[in-house]
Scaffold this motif. Structure first.
Motif, PDB file in Angstrom:
ATOM      1  N   ALA A 121      15.520 -38.399  46.921  1.00  0.00           N
ATOM      2  CA  ALA A 121      15.673 -37.047  47.459  1.00  0.00           C
ATOM      3  C   ALA A 121      15.174 -37.077  48.900  1.00  0.00           C
ATOM      4  O   ALA A 121      14.165 -37.719  49.204  1.00  0.00           O
ATOM      5  CB  ALA A 121      14.884 -36.042  46.640  1.00  0.00           C
ATOM      6  N   CYS A 122      15.894 -36.422  49.773  1.00  0.00           N
ATOM      7  CA  CYS A 122      15.527 -36.416  51.190  1.00  0.00           C
ATOM      8  C   CYS A 122      14.203 -35.680  51.389  1.00  0.00           C
ATOM      9  O   CYS A 122      14.049 -34.537  50.962  1.00  0.00           O
ATOM     10  CB  CYS A 122      16.629 -35.747  52.001  1.00  0.00           C
ATOM     11  N   ALA A 123      13.248 -36.356  52.035  1.00  0.00           N
ATOM     12  CA  ALA A 123      11.936 -35.734  52.263  1.00  0.00           C
ATOM     13  C   ALA A 123      12.035 -34.663  53.333  1.00  0.00           C
ATOM     14  O   ALA A 123      11.151 -33.822  53.470  1.00  0.00           O
ATOM     15  CB  ALA A 123      10.929 -36.799  52.674  1.00  0.00           C
ATOM     16  N   SER A 124      13.120 -34.698  54.107  1.00  0.00           N
ATOM     17  CA  SER A 124      13.269 -33.741  55.185  1.00  0.00           C
ATOM     18  C   SER A 124      13.921 -32.443  54.698  1.00  0.00           C
ATOM     19  O   SER A 124      13.436 -31.356  54.987  1.00  0.00           O
ATOM     20  CB  SER A 124      14.090 -34.390  56.313  1.00  0.00           C
ATOM     21  N   CYS A 125      15.024 -32.584  53.935  1.00  0.00           N
ATOM     22  CA  CYS A 125      15.723 -31.357  53.533  1.00  0.00           C
ATOM     23  C   CYS A 125      15.860 -31.192  52.019  1.00  0.00           C
ATOM     24  O   CYS A 125      16.367 -30.181  51.554  1.00  0.00           O
ATOM     25  CB  CYS A 125      17.100 -31.296  54.205  1.00  0.00           C
ATOM     26  N   GLY A 126      15.400 -32.197  51.249  1.00  0.00           N
ATOM     27  CA  GLY A 126      15.377 -32.035  49.799  1.00  0.00           C
ATOM     28  C   GLY A 126      16.665 -32.385  49.083  1.00  0.00           C
ATOM     29  O   GLY A 126      16.702 -32.378  47.853  1.00  0.00           O
ATOM     30  N   LYS A 139      20.456 -42.688  52.343  1.00  0.00           N
ATOM     31  CA  LYS A 139      20.757 -41.838  53.491  1.00  0.00           C
ATOM     32  C   LYS A 139      21.093 -40.437  53.002  1.00  0.00           C
ATOM     33  O   LYS A 139      21.786 -40.266  51.997  1.00  0.00           O
ATOM     34  CB  LYS A 139      21.952 -42.426  54.249  1.00  0.00           C
ATOM     35  N   CYS A 140      20.574 -39.463  53.709  1.00  0.00           N
ATOM     36  CA  CYS A 140      20.849 -38.070  53.361  1.00  0.00           C
ATOM     37  C   CYS A 140      22.178 -37.655  53.988  1.00  0.00           C
ATOM     38  O   CYS A 140      22.361 -37.757  55.207  1.00  0.00           O
ATOM     39  CB  CYS A 140      19.715 -37.179  53.863  1.00  0.00           C
ATOM     40  N   GLY A 141      23.096 -37.209  53.149  1.00  0.00           N
ATOM     41  CA  GLY A 141      24.407 -36.796  53.643  1.00  0.00           C
ATOM     42  C   GLY A 141      24.344 -35.489  54.423  1.00  0.00           C
ATOM     43  O   GLY A 141      25.260 -35.163  55.190  1.00  0.00           O
ATOM     44  N   ALA A 142      23.272 -34.737  54.233  1.00  0.00           N
ATOM     45  CA  ALA A 142      23.166 -33.436  54.895  1.00  0.00           C
ATOM     46  C   ALA A 142      22.558 -33.560  56.295  1.00  0.00           C
ATOM     47  O   ALA A 142      23.113 -33.072  57.270  1.00  0.00           O
ATOM     48  CB  ALA A 142      22.334 -32.490  54.045  1.00  0.00           C
ATOM     49  N   CYS A 143      21.403 -34.265  56.398  1.00  0.00           N
ATOM     50  CA  CYS A 143      20.728 -34.315  57.695  1.00  0.00           C
ATOM     51  C   CYS A 143      20.760 -35.703  58.315  1.00  0.00           C
ATOM     52  O   CYS A 143      20.213 -35.914  59.388  1.00  0.00           O
ATOM     53  CB  CYS A 143      19.293 -33.799  57.574  1.00  0.00           C
ATOM     54  N   ASN A 144      21.402 -36.666  57.616  1.00  0.00           N
ATOM     55  CA  ASN A 144      21.574 -38.037  58.123  1.00  0.00           C
ATOM     56  C   ASN A 144      20.289 -38.857  58.199  1.00  0.00           C
ATOM     57  O   ASN A 144      20.297 -39.950  58.748  1.00  0.00           O
ATOM     58  CB  ASN A 144      22.247 -38.040  59.503  1.00  0.00           C
TER      59      ASN A 144
HETATM   60 ZN   LIG Z   1      18.166 -34.531  54.489  1.00  0.00          ZN
END
Ligand SMILES: [Zn+2]
Length: 182
Positions: A90-95, A76-81
């Protein structure tokens, strides 16, 4: 100065030794007319082949440690959830770097396919069903085996399924599979 006569070098072998291992060929029909060779059927040989392969799971290692402990992990991305059922480091949405989270034990069939043919590893298990599982609160799908339903007609989109784990972990993605939850 008188030269000493040199020892005569051993003559190279006149022919390669015959081997009694591997493919034994007794006779391959051969045409007298070479024009017909292009129409010849391919020669197919069979022999054992084995390699020792060392593979590192690297940063995906926690996923397999989870499987061997009967826990299905995603990230889970802590930045964009954004939450990944198939872990991404690594988050594919925000990196941003993601964190490991445990996925729900139950999900639903998003879509499915029944495989009547497969790679060498899975060929003996055909036919089998593959499903993409959707989980509440998770943004991506997980590809896994669905065990239980006999035919494709026994599977429904939206059908609740729950995760099961092989008792003897092989540290493979196939350590986890799904069965109907009802
Ligand atoms: Zn993200």
């Amino acid at each position: 100065m008188k030269r000493k006569p040199r020892a005569k070098a051993a003559a190279p072998p006149a022919k390669v030794e015959e081997r009694m291992t591997g493919t034994t060929v007794f006779n391959i029909p051969f045409p007298s007319d070479l024009e017909t060779l292009k129409g010849m059927s391919p020669i197919v040989i069979k022999y054992p082949y084995s390699v020792e392969y060392i593979h590192s799971y690297g940063q995906d290692s926690p996923f397999f440690a989870g499987l061997s402990n009967r826990k299905l992990l995603g990230t889970k991305c802590g930045a964009c959830n954004y939450t990944y059922a198939t872990p991404r480091l690594a988050c594919a949405s925000c990196g941003r770097e993601t964190d490991w989270v445990e996925l729900p034990a139950e999900g639903r069939v998003h879509t499915f396919t029944t495989c009547y043919f497969g790679s060498e590893e899975f060929l003996k298990e055909t036919p089998f069903h593959l499903i993409l599982v959707e989980f509440d609160g998770v943004d991506t799908l997980l590809l896994a085996r669905l065990v239980g339903p006999e035919t494709p007609e026994d599977i429904r989109i939206g059908m609740p399924v729950k995760a099961k784990f092989r008792r003897n972990s092989q540290l493979r993605p196939t350590d986890v599979y799904f069965v109907p939850a009802e």
